[in-house]
Design a protein around this motif. Sequence first.
Motif, mmCIF file in Angstrom:
data_model
loop_
_atom_site.group_PDB
_atom_site.id
_atom_site.type_symbol
_atom_site.label_atom_id
_atom_site.label_comp_id
_atom_site.label_asym_id
_atom_site.label_seq_id
_atom_site.Cartn_x
_atom_site.Cartn_y
_atom_site.Cartn_z
ATOM 1 N N TRP A 103 8.597 48.995 6.151
ATOM 2 C CA TRP A 103 7.653 48.689 7.025
ATOM 3 C C TRP A 103 7.230 49.589 7.884
ATOM 4 C CZ3 TRP A 103 8.159 43.058 9.682
ATOM 5 C CH2 TRP A 103 8.209 42.048 8.770
ATOM 6 N N LEU A 148 12.056 41.846 -6.587
ATOM 7 C CA LEU A 148 11.424 41.357 -5.349
ATOM 8 C C LEU A 148 11.672 39.762 -5.180
ATOM 9 C CD1 LEU A 148 7.940 42.823 -6.251
ATOM 10 C CD2 LEU A 148 9.582 43.496 -4.797
ATOM 11 N N GLN A 151 10.957 38.367 -1.758
ATOM 12 C CA GLN A 151 9.727 38.020 -1.186
ATOM 13 C C GLN A 151 9.193 36.724 -1.580
ATOM 14 O OE1 GLN A 151 7.143 41.381 -1.887
ATOM 15 N NE2 GLN A 151 8.509 42.800 -1.506
ATOM 16 N N HIS A 155 8.106 32.957 0.216
ATOM 17 C CA HIS A 155 6.778 32.094 0.110
ATOM 18 C C HIS A 155 7.208 30.760 0.213
ATOM 19 C CE1 HIS A 155 5.019 35.489 -2.603
ATOM 20 N NE2 HIS A 155 5.145 35.891 -1.439
ATOM 21 N N SER A 208 4.442 38.305 6.892
ATOM 22 C CA SER A 208 4.492 39.590 6.286
ATOM 23 C C SER A 208 4.537 39.229 4.755
ATOM 24 C CB SER A 208 5.560 40.539 6.862
ATOM 25 O OG SER A 208 5.521 41.608 5.957
ATOM 26 N N TYR A 209 5.411 38.554 4.409
ATOM 27 C CA TYR A 209 5.733 38.497 2.960
ATOM 28 C C TYR A 209 4.755 37.441 2.307
ATOM 29 C CZ TYR A 209 9.327 41.824 3.339
ATOM 30 O OH TYR A 209 10.100 43.035 3.363
ATOM 31 N N ARG A 210 4.249 36.824 3.160
ATOM 32 C CA ARG A 210 3.168 35.784 2.486
ATOM 33 C C ARG A 210 1.643 36.385 2.662
ATOM 34 N NH1 ARG A 210 5.017 29.653 4.632
ATOM 35 N NH2 ARG A 210 7.196 29.713 3.704
ATOM 36 N N ARG A 212 0.976 39.447 2.319
ATOM 37 C CA ARG A 212 0.846 40.511 1.175
ATOM 38 C C ARG A 212 0.311 40.309 0.103
ATOM 39 N NH1 ARG A 212 6.059 43.834 1.612
ATOM 40 N NH2 ARG A 212 6.001 43.321 3.642
#
Length: 298
Positions: A103, A148, A151, A155, A208-210, A212
């Motif tokens: 990040w 990943l 990540q 979600h 953040s992870y949604r 992107r």
Amino acid sequence: MELKTINAGVLKISYYDYGPADGWPAIMCHGFPYDVHVYSEVAPRLADAGARVIVPFLRGYGPTEFLSRETLRSGEQAALGFDLLALMDALKIERAIVGGYDWGGRAACIVSALWPERVVALISGNSYNIQNIARSLEPASPAVEASLWYQYYFHSERGRRGLAEDRNGIAHLLWKMWSPTWNFDEETFNQMAPAFENPDFVDVVIHSYRHRYGLVPGDPAVADIEARLAAQPDITVPAITIDGDADGVNYGTGHHARKFTGPHEHRIFANIGHNLPQEQPIDWVTAVLDARRLSKNC
């Protein structure tokens, strides 16, 4: 070294300030899931070399806090870049060497790409760290997809609950998976774990992870920045990019070289994982000093 706070943009940012007040400015940013202590060996060495080193807690980490309850707890890339630029403005730093990984490297890349007049040189772990959200749903190799997992986990609401209920367990596992050759001890982990207790940590990480992957809307306040990033701008400032050849989540970024159109060197840290500045502090310091010299030769 002194822990300070300053209002910058939408945040009250807590940061460590090393070295002389009139030293050449260097801002080093941490990644997920880490905190400012990743630079605890790097920053004093840079200060000894004449730098004023600023190491901020990113949004959602440690004592950094939002100034308003109304601000979206966004973890999108544009927000991270905005925070770094706002910090520079608040500290009245016109130009600085900026660096980071994960990040933090993303924030440094964004400022370097969009406001190159503010950057002396860039040090970026994993090279061109600006997300191409328009292509985020294109599948990768099975090995990359497997790395990943966290990540995709985030979600789901199951993932949100998992992070909220055992953020330390997730962070500890990711450290081990991403840096398989780094034999960190529990004291090292426990030094950083309190940063994950920030009341906004879960919201910022999940967003953040949604975001992107285009799964949630971004913060309208930084929509103009996100629109500029969609063009995947080149980075024109002098840059040194770094990979660890034992990185368990990133499998090499030498192919990003075309995105760096100014003076550029790519380095490989042998037998090093994802947490580059903490696992190999001396070589990270060397990269910062070399990037400064590179900028003087432009």
